[in-house]
Motif scaffolding. Structure first.
Motif, PDB file in Angstrom:
ATOM      1  N   GLN A  98       0.860  -1.194   0.000  1.00  0.00           N
ATOM      2  CA  GLN A  98       0.000   0.000   0.000  1.00  0.00           C
ATOM      3  C   GLN A  98       0.887   1.232   0.000  1.00  0.00           C
ATOM      4  OE1 GLN A  98      -2.411  -0.134   3.554  1.00  0.00           O
ATOM      5  NE2 GLN A  98      -3.965  -1.422   2.576  1.00  0.00           N
ATOM      6  N   LYS A  99       0.526   2.227  -0.804  1.00  0.00           N
ATOM      7  CA  LYS A  99       1.275   3.482  -0.783  1.00  0.00           C
ATOM      8  C   LYS A  99       0.320   4.618  -0.453  1.00  0.00           C
ATOM      9  CE  LYS A  99       2.495   7.450  -2.945  1.00  0.00           C
ATOM     10  NZ  LYS A  99       1.808   8.420  -3.810  1.00  0.00           N
ATOM     11  N   TYR A 100       0.727   5.463   0.495  1.00  0.00           N
ATOM     12  CA  TYR A 100      -0.077   6.623   0.868  1.00  0.00           C
ATOM     13  C   TYR A 100       0.661   7.895   0.474  1.00  0.00           C
ATOM     14  CZ  TYR A 100      -2.926   3.349   3.510  1.00  0.00           C
ATOM     15  OH  TYR A 100      -3.749   2.307   3.854  1.00  0.00           O
TER      16      TYR A 100
ATOM     17  N   ARG B  89      10.167  13.779  -8.554  1.00  0.00           N
ATOM     18  CA  ARG B  89       8.941  14.142  -7.854  1.00  0.00           C
ATOM     19  C   ARG B  89       7.830  13.122  -8.129  1.00  0.00           C
ATOM     20  NH1 ARG B  89       8.944  19.013  -5.339  1.00  0.00           N
ATOM     21  NH2 ARG B  89       7.385  17.893  -4.104  1.00  0.00           N
ATOM     22  N   GLY B  90       7.114  12.804  -7.098  1.00  0.00           N
ATOM     23  CA  GLY B  90       6.073  11.782  -7.213  1.00  0.00           C
ATOM     24  C   GLY B  90       6.633  10.368  -7.161  1.00  0.00           C
ATOM     25  N   GLY B  91       7.915  10.253  -6.800  1.00  0.00           N
ATOM     26  CA  GLY B  91       8.618   8.974  -6.912  1.00  0.00           C
ATOM     27  C   GLY B  91       8.208   7.885  -5.931  1.00  0.00           C
ATOM     28  N   SER B  92       7.413   8.226  -4.910  1.00  0.00           N
ATOM     29  CA  SER B  92       6.977   7.179  -3.979  1.00  0.00           C
ATOM     30  C   SER B  92       6.115   6.136  -4.685  1.00  0.00           C
ATOM     31  CB  SER B  92       6.162   7.784  -2.833  1.00  0.00           C
ATOM     32  OG  SER B  92       6.964   8.666  -2.113  1.00  0.00           O
ATOM     33  N   ASP B  93       5.399   6.564  -5.718  1.00  0.00           N
ATOM     34  CA  ASP B  93       4.613   5.593  -6.494  1.00  0.00           C
ATOM     35  C   ASP B  93       5.542   4.509  -7.034  1.00  0.00           C
ATOM     36  OD1 ASP B  93       2.353   7.213  -6.190  1.00  0.00           O
ATOM     37  OD2 ASP B  93       2.719   8.302  -8.062  1.00  0.00           O
ATOM     38  N   THR B  94       6.695   4.942  -7.534  1.00  0.00           N
ATOM     39  CA  THR B  94       7.637   3.996  -8.131  1.00  0.00           C
ATOM     40  C   THR B  94       8.260   3.098  -7.062  1.00  0.00           C
ATOM     41  OG1 THR B  94       8.049   5.573  -9.889  1.00  0.00           O
ATOM     42  CG2 THR B  94       9.669   3.815  -9.624  1.00  0.00           C
TER      43      THR B  94
ATOM     44  N   ALA C 138      -0.825  13.672 -16.435  1.00  0.00           N
ATOM     45  CA  ALA C 138      -1.730  13.279 -15.341  1.00  0.00           C
ATOM     46  C   ALA C 138      -0.896  12.782 -14.170  1.00  0.00           C
ATOM     47  CB  ALA C 138      -2.680  12.180 -15.798  1.00  0.00           C
ATOM     48  N   LYS C 139      -0.707  13.631 -13.160  1.00  0.00           N
ATOM     49  CA  LYS C 139       0.291  13.281 -12.142  1.00  0.00           C
ATOM     50  C   LYS C 139      -0.215  12.283 -11.098  1.00  0.00           C
ATOM     51  CE  LYS C 139      -0.517  16.867  -8.788  1.00  0.00           C
ATOM     52  NZ  LYS C 139       0.061  17.530  -7.666  1.00  0.00           N
ATOM     53  N   VAL C 140      -1.383  11.704 -11.324  1.00  0.00           N
ATOM     54  CA  VAL C 140      -1.935  10.767 -10.337  1.00  0.00           C
ATOM     55  C   VAL C 140      -1.007   9.573 -10.098  1.00  0.00           C
ATOM     56  CG1 VAL C 140      -3.450   9.695 -12.066  1.00  0.00           C
ATOM     57  CG2 VAL C 140      -4.027   9.508  -9.659  1.00  0.00           C
TER      58      VAL C 140
HETATM   59 MG    MG Z   1       1.889  11.600  -6.366  1.00  0.00          MG
END
Ligand code: MG
Ligand code: ADP
Ligand code: ASP
Length: 407
Positions: A6-8, A151-156, A209-211
């Motif tokens: 899970q990622k928050y 940036r946004g790298g936690s998704d990865t 789309a940065k989602v």
């Molecule tokens: Mg993000």
């Protein structure tokens, strides 16, 4: 027990109450029997603040390794806090920084790529019945320095961990309850997509789309990780990112993305001769500047022409400088830079088998009096460059034209 990652995201862990709420959700999932690895972002706003401090001291970005040392700290705060919050409600947990979790990256500070994960320590914690909580956005370079993934790298981080742990699914909890036909903050009539293909999601993400971070979708596609995007604020089912054969009915256009991170450069008065494109784009690429859309306008006299192309907004000053330095070898009259443009893209795998998508796009924009500055296409997308002020108008008109509006 099935392993779920899970990622928050930042808004989901923005303060202590929200961290408590995440802890409660984690507990509920664990009580249902999931074996959990949780990846966290920094609290919303934290990473921006850290980047700001570094830039105050070193605007030119001379020390990329120390930059990463600073900006990666936001995640260390949230993982520790969540571990504490979990223990207070009786759930054993242990936090891991990126390097403790075995996340190895290359040495490209600021946008490092994950090269491999030795998840053994995380596995041991999970086997012992603890929730493993891993700091997103960070890893360790071959030199042993802390890196960040962009940036946004936690998704990865989350998707890569899901691949390494052979997890059943990677759930990305965020502040919207799924992937929508377009940014729901811009178009109120945007519809939630139940299932989207990796390829479409990859295009949506890379076109703005940065989602989900683009790289996370690429990793998911490569390793066949099932990704679900859902809200941490409610219990609604989210959007599944899956392979094409899992989707029965395909729309021609699945979604619309936009990016304001665009700048247009027009090189006026270049000679219309073989080698001119190489003379212009060679120096730009040597300086690490990516060029996206390109249009060459035909010369009326057959001798001089204009070349228009786009770069990311942050690269505009540098691109102008590089071109100026190569003025003699290229040969041009002047360079016009314009950062008040945006790119709007329509995406859908159905385009492969249906003609007329681009035509609908051009006609819709023309009816609204929106001028198109540049066009680029691929098998499953069409992108246009428009004046930034028209971005929202263009997206709304296209959303209606392709029948995407919610009832
Ligand atoms: Mg993000
Ligand atoms: P997090 O901090 O949880 O990682 P992000 O801000 O990175 O969250 O991503 C979620 C945001 O992405 C949403 O708030 C939404 O405004 C934006 N977004 C852009 N395009 C889309 C889309 N097509 N579907 C859903 N959200 C989108
Ligand atoms: N905290 C990092 C960022 O703001 C990583 C992330 O949130 O995914 O970009």
């Amino acid at each position: 027990m099935s392993i779920i990652v899970q990622k928050y995201g930042g808004t989901s862990v923005a303060d202590i109450d929200r961290i408590r709420a995440v802890a409660e959700r984690v507990k509920r999932c664990r009580d249902r029997g999931d074996n959990l690895c949780v990846v966290l972002s920094a609290m919303a706003g934290t990473t921006n603040r850290l980047v700001g401090w570094v830039n105050e001291l070193d605007a030119a970005g001379h020390d990329a390794a120390e930059h990463d040392m600073v900006v990666s700290t936001g995640e260390q705060v949230t993982i520790g806090l969540l571990a504490i919050a979990l223990r207070t409600i009786g759930v054993p947990a242990r936090s891991f920084t990126g390097w403790q979790a075995g996340i190895r990256t290359d040495g490209t500070h600021g946008k490092a790529r994950i090269e491999g994960i030795d998840a053994s320590a995380v596995r041991v914690a999970m086997d012992e019945g603890r929730v493993a909580i891993v700091a997103g956005f960070q890893g360790i370079s071959p030199e042993g320095r802390v890196t960040t993934l962009g940036r946004g790298g936690s998704d990865t981080s989350a998707v890569a961990l899901a691949a390494a742990l052979e997890a059943e699914r990677c759930d990305i909890f965020t502040d919207v309850d799924g992937v929508y036909t377009t940014d729901p903050r811009i178009v109120a009539k945007a519809r939630k997509i139940e299932k989207i293909t990796y390829e479409e999601m990859l295009e949506m993400a890379s076109l703005g789309a940065k989602v989900l971070q683009t790289r996370s979708v690429a990793v998911a596609m490569q390793h066949g990780v099932r990704v679900q995007v859902l809200s941490s604020f409610d219990e609604n089912p989210g959007t599944l990112v899956v392979s094409e054969d899992e989707i029965m009915e395909q729309n021609i256009v699945t979604g619309i993305a936009y990016s304001r991170d665009e700048a247009r450069i027009t090189v006026v008065g270049v000679k219309d001769r073989p080698g001119i494109a190489a003379a212009i784009f060679g120096p730009l690429s040597e300086n690490g500047i990516n060029v996206d859309m390109i249009v060459q306008s035909a010369s009326r006299d057959g001798v001089s022409a204009a070349l228009t192309f786009t770069v990311s907004r942050a690269d505009l000053p540098r691109a102008e400088r590089v071109l100026d330095e190569h003025r003699e070898s290229i040969g041009f009259d002047r360079v016009i830079g314009d950062s008040s443009v945006a790119k709007v893209s329509v995406i859908g795998v159905g385009m492969r088998s249906h003609a007329g998508v681009a035509h609908t796009m051009f006609e819709t924009l023309s009816r609204r009096g929106i001028n198109i500055h540049a066009i680029s296409t691929s098998e499953i997308k069409v992108s246009v460059l428009v004046t930034e002020d028209y971005t929202e108008l263009a997206i709304r008109a296209l959303h209606t034209a392709y029948g995407l509006d919610a009832a």
